[in-house]
Design an enzyme around this catalytic site. Structure first.
Site, mmCIF file in Angstrom:
data_model
loop_
_atom_site.group_PDB
_atom_site.id
_atom_site.type_symbol
_atom_site.label_atom_id
_atom_site.label_comp_id
_atom_site.label_asym_id
_atom_site.label_seq_id
_atom_site.Cartn_x
_atom_site.Cartn_y
_atom_site.Cartn_z
ATOM 1 N N LYS A 188 0.819 -1.207 0.000
ATOM 2 C CA LYS A 188 0.000 0.000 0.000
ATOM 3 C C LYS A 188 0.856 1.261 0.000
ATOM 4 O O LYS A 188 2.068 1.200 0.164
ATOM 5 C CB LYS A 188 -0.952 -0.014 1.196
ATOM 6 C CG LYS A 188 -1.689 -1.316 1.395
ATOM 7 C CD LYS A 188 -2.532 -1.734 0.190
ATOM 8 C CE LYS A 188 -3.290 -3.017 0.536
ATOM 9 N NZ LYS A 188 -4.169 -3.487 -0.499
HETATM 10 C C1 LIG Z 1 -5.182 -4.548 0.435
HETATM 11 C C2 LIG Z 1 -6.634 -4.409 0.280
HETATM 12 C C3 LIG Z 1 -7.525 -4.827 1.278
HETATM 13 C C4 LIG Z 1 -7.109 -5.594 2.506
HETATM 14 O O1 LIG Z 1 -6.063 -5.088 3.230
HETATM 15 P P1 LIG Z 1 -5.195 -6.055 4.183
HETATM 16 O O2 LIG Z 1 -4.460 -5.069 5.024
HETATM 17 O O3 LIG Z 1 -4.294 -6.847 3.305
HETATM 18 O O4 LIG Z 1 -6.114 -6.884 4.980
HETATM 19 C C5 LIG Z 1 -8.873 -4.576 1.092
HETATM 20 N N1 LIG Z 1 -9.337 -3.980 -0.001
HETATM 21 C C6 LIG Z 1 -8.523 -3.585 -1.003
HETATM 22 C C7 LIG Z 1 -9.094 -2.899 -2.202
HETATM 23 C C8 LIG Z 1 -7.147 -3.800 -0.906
HETATM 24 O O5 LIG Z 1 -6.357 -3.448 -1.918
#
Ligand SMILES: *Cc1c(COP(=O)(O)O)cnc(C)c1O
Length: 401
Positions: A188
């Site tokens: 992210k």
């Molecule tokens: C990464 C992501 C998630 C989940 O995040 P985690 O921290 O991996 O649980 C949910 N929705 C979207 C669109 C994502 O890209």
């Protein structure tokens, strides 16, 4: 090959983390007057709320946990339908399933985010919420989504996991709907390895989300609290080590976005007027600029381009496409009135048509799981940008020749 925040782990993260390690106090709770208690999670929440201009922020252990906390806070569960795009990370959909509710898949448009026209078509008397996903850093068309939500009295949970810091019409994503959920996993915009955040302007939803992420307690308990718990929770707390890194990363978010927006603008300038593709629709220039998506004129051109630069079209980019979610395709809901909800491959023809023509070029998020194994990263120089742009143009010209 991670997101931009992971490329920038440095002295700032180390300092915040050492404060915690030296204090020996790793738990998010502590006595207000305990000098060992560094309050990094609380500080992260405070600064994130300020940054997004929301009243309440709740740190949790993942983006999935953040989404689940939002659904629990809004009391969404069995027999409720939640409209979610078919192009998203599986966690958007699985959080709905795990809350007991029913995901209803909607089409995307050429912004690669949920298509507001299809939201309207998918509303039934069971619909309780919309979960727009600000996919690949691009804000959804929130004006139209909020208008539909008001008309049909639906909740809006913004999945901002790929869009920390993005804004739509000068409001930070996550602050527009009833609640917003963020992720801090390695891929992210900012990261603490894993982690998540819930934001809202509503005190009641905040308290419920807080209770759900702990064991039903009111926010910021100092000890074991009995007799005041109104919700069944599960532990999704963030600890001080994670909070320390997340805090340092939050302070870098504006710098990261400024750097990516500049690099992306340069890349687009180099590629403008190149035949064979268009850029995807961007709903607000204050998007994250983590990725550049090319929409080719045809599937054939996109396939040949992907093969030559060693990447994949988004239709084949792995687990962000409903067609590739075998766990979901195996599910089926039977309603009391005999209606059945099934998830079939190619049930979203518009989405399929867009994704088979789409290719991601990395700007800040370098992730082959997202179809963005090729491109630049936050450290790339102007020469690097030029070289990638030249290669893209050369490849397309060869294909079109
Ligand atoms: C990464 C992501 C998630 C989940 O995040 P985690 O921290 O991996 O649980 C949910 N929705 C979207 C669109 C994502 O890209």
């Amino acid at each position: 090959m991670p997101g931009p925040g992971a490329y920038l782990i440095g002295e700032e993260e180390k300092k915040e983390l050492m404060d915690v390690i030296e204090s020996g106090h790793f738990f998010r709770y502590g006595a207000e007057n305990d000098p060992k208690f560094q309050k990094k999670v609380v500080q992260f929440e405070k600064e994130f709320a300020n940054y997004t201009e929301t009243k309440y922020a709740l740190a949790v252990s993942s983006g999935t946990g953040a989404l689940m906390s939002c659904l629990a806070a809004l009391n969404i569960g069995p027999d409720d339908e939640v409209i979610v795009p078919g192009y998203t990370f599986i966690a958007s959909i699985s959080s709905i399933i795990l809350s007991g509710a029913i995901p209803v898949l909607a089409e995307i448009d050429e912004s690669l985010t949920i298509d507001p026209d299809d939201i309207r078509r998918k509303i039934t008397k069971r619909t309780k919420a919309i979960m727009p996903v600000h996919m690949l850093g691009n804000p959804c068309d929130m004006d139209r989504i909020m208008e539909i939500a008001r008309e049909f009295r639906l909740f809006v949970i913004e999945d901002c996991c790929q869009a920390a810091g993005a804004a739509y019409k000068w409001r930070k994503v996550g602050s527009i709907g009833h609640m917003g959920a963020f992720s801090l996993n390695n891929f992210k915009t900012i990261t603490s390895g894993d982690g998540g955040m819930v934001i809202t302007n509503d005190e009641f939803y905040y308290e419920r989300a807080f209770g759900f992420h702990d064991q039903g307690h009111k926010p910021n308990r100092t000890g074991v609290e009995v007799g005041n718990r109104s919700i069944i929770g599960m532990n999704m707390r963030m600890n001080e080590l994670t909070g320390a890194v997340a805090l340092a990363q939050t302070r870098k978010l504006d710098m990261i976005l400024a750097a990516l927006r500049e690099k992306k603008a340069k890349m687009k300038l180099e590629l403008q007027n190149t035949p064979g593709f268009q850029f995807r629709k961007i709903n607000d220039p204050m998007e994250c600029a983590t990725l550049l998506t090319l929409l080719f004129d045809s599937k054939e051109i996109a396939d040949r381009f992907a093969e030559r630069i060693g990447t994949k079209t988004l239709a084949h980019s792995g687990w962000h496409v409903y067609n590739n979610m075998e766990q979901l395709l195996a599910k089926k809901y039977e309603f009391n009135n005999g209606e059945v909800m099934e998830y079939r491959k190619h049930m979203l023809p518009k989405t399929d048509g867009i994704l088979e023509r789409a290719i991601n070029i990395s700007i800040g998020v370098v992730d082959s799981g997202l179809g963005a194994g090729y491109g630049i990263n936050i450290h790339s120089s102007d020469q690097d940008i030029q070289a990638v742009a030249d290669n893209i143009k050369k490849t397309i010209n060869e294909i079109l020749a």
